[in-house]
Design a protein around this motif. Structure first.
Motif, PDB file in Angstrom:
ATOM      1  N   ASN A  65       6.537   6.298   7.882  1.00 44.81           N
ATOM      2  CA  ASN A  65       6.076   4.948   8.681  1.00 44.81           C
ATOM      3  C   ASN A  65       4.666   4.842   8.070  1.00 44.81           C
ATOM      4  N   VAL A  66       4.440   4.891   6.951  1.00 41.80           N
ATOM      5  CA  VAL A  66       2.913   4.748   6.498  1.00 41.80           C
ATOM      6  C   VAL A  66       2.859   3.760   5.105  1.00 41.80           C
ATOM      7  N   ASN A  67       1.720   3.180   4.880  1.00 43.79           N
ATOM      8  CA  ASN A  67       1.679   2.532   3.561  1.00 43.79           C
ATOM      9  C   ASN A  67       1.711   3.610   2.366  1.00 43.79           C
ATOM     10  N   ARG A  68       1.957   3.036   1.173  1.00 42.74           N
ATOM     11  CA  ARG A  68       1.936   3.818  -0.014  1.00 42.74           C
ATOM     12  C   ARG A  68       0.786   4.567  -0.319  1.00 42.74           C
ATOM     13  N   HIS A  69      -0.522   3.912  -0.286  1.00 44.28           N
ATOM     14  CA  HIS A  69      -1.781   4.415  -0.567  1.00 44.28           C
ATOM     15  C   HIS A  69      -1.862   5.666   0.416  1.00 44.28           C
ATOM     16  N   THR A  70      -1.574   5.899   1.649  1.00 46.00           N
ATOM     17  CA  THR A  70      -1.543   7.170   2.421  1.00 46.00           C
ATOM     18  C   THR A  70      -0.492   8.127   1.982  1.00 46.00           C
ATOM     19  N   LEU A  71       0.481   7.451   1.575  1.00 42.37           N
ATOM     20  CA  LEU A  71       1.562   8.608   1.010  1.00 42.37           C
ATOM     21  C   LEU A  71       1.019   9.196  -0.443  1.00 42.37           C
ATOM     22  N   ARG A  72       0.350   8.295  -1.273  1.00 36.56           N
ATOM     23  CA  ARG A  72      -0.089   8.785  -2.472  1.00 36.56           C
ATOM     24  C   ARG A  72      -1.085   9.863  -2.145  1.00 36.56           C
ATOM     25  N   ARG A  73      -1.974   9.617  -1.339  1.00 36.66           N
ATOM     26  CA  ARG A  73      -3.102  10.741  -1.054  1.00 36.66           C
ATOM     27  C   ARG A  73      -2.388  12.212  -0.560  1.00 36.66           C
TER      28      ARG A  73
END
Length: 262
Positions: free
Chosen positions: A67-75
């Protein structure tokens, strides 16, 4: 010791374990969300949910899961990539990475022995063996006049049948007659040179640099065009100190570590 006291001590241990779990949970929950995601993915790998070589779910699937955006996931993925736990192949996805193979750069060229130390079976696949005219760096490093006859042998190095490097080996033709024909059937180049030509290769110099892979090598290694490689240029001599080989090896940057032995 009375049974009541034993039970009391056991209760104390259980309470200590409970408090540790609570404090650990609170510590994790206090961390930034991308670090929490990285920790959970790390645990997934350690627990065998994702194994070496497995592709993780897509960015969209993981973003929905946490339940996060892709920017957070990429970090989060970047943390594990920097740790060497994951690798990201552009256009293909994110994979659980194998531990790099430590390949010693020593006095002698010993490919199979290096892989055996990691419990892996080394082998080669011949790409081509042909006569050529020595030009540029090939002539210079073999100490040949421009236009002299030389031999090129290109092979893919395999570890448990998975490609880990592409290597070009160049030899003076007059020192190794019939080498092109002999190379078609060889299992080991070092063994062929010893048994057929009474020649043992000694490494004289090695130069290592990094670059992105070229299309020809990317196809042979099965990696994307943006992938890093380690380029190793070596000059090898015989026991009398005469240059007999110029080698250009392209190692997968995500699979190999080069160790220089004294």
């Amino acid at each position: 010791m009375p049974n009541s006291l034993k039970i009391s001590l056991l209760d104390c241990y259980l309470w200590i374990d409970f408090l540790i779990d609570v404090l650990t949970s609170q510590r994790i929950q206090a961390l930034p969300i991308y670090i929490q995601i990285a920790e959970e993915l790390r645990q997934n790998v350690e627990n065998g949910i994702y194994r070496i070589g497995d592709r993780l779910p897509t960015e969209a699937q993981l973003s929905d899961r946490f339940n996060v955006n892709r920017h957070t996931l990429r970090r989060a993925v970047a943390i594990l990539r920097d740790e060497g736990l994951l690798r990201v192949d552009r256009g293909r996805g994110t994979f659980v990475a194998a531990k790099p193979i430590r390949y010693p750069i020593g006095k002698r060229v010993r490919f199979n022995e290096a892989l055996k130390a990691h419990g892996k079976q080394g082998s080669y696949r011949l790409v081509r063996a042909s006569e050529m005219l020595a030009e540029g760096s090939i002539a210079r490093n073999l100490n040949l006049p421009l236009g002299a006859n030389a031999i090129e042998i290109e092979r893919v190095g395999l570890a448990d049948r998975q490609p880990i490097d592409v290597r070009g080996s160049y030899f003076p033709s007059d020192r190794f007659p019939d080498l092109v024909e002999q190379a078609q059937h060889m299992q080991s180049l070092s063994r062929l040179l010893r048994e057929k030509y009474d020649c043992d290769r000694i490494r004289r110099s090695t130069c290592v640099s990094a670059r992105t892979v070229k299309p020809h090598d990317a196809r042979l290694l099965g990696i994307p065009l943006n992938s890093p490689i380690l380029l190793v240029e070596s000059i090898n001599c015989d026991l009398d100190g005469k240059v007999i080989e110029y080698g250009v090896t392209r190692f997968r940057g995500d699979s190999m570590e080069l160790v220089f032995a004294n």
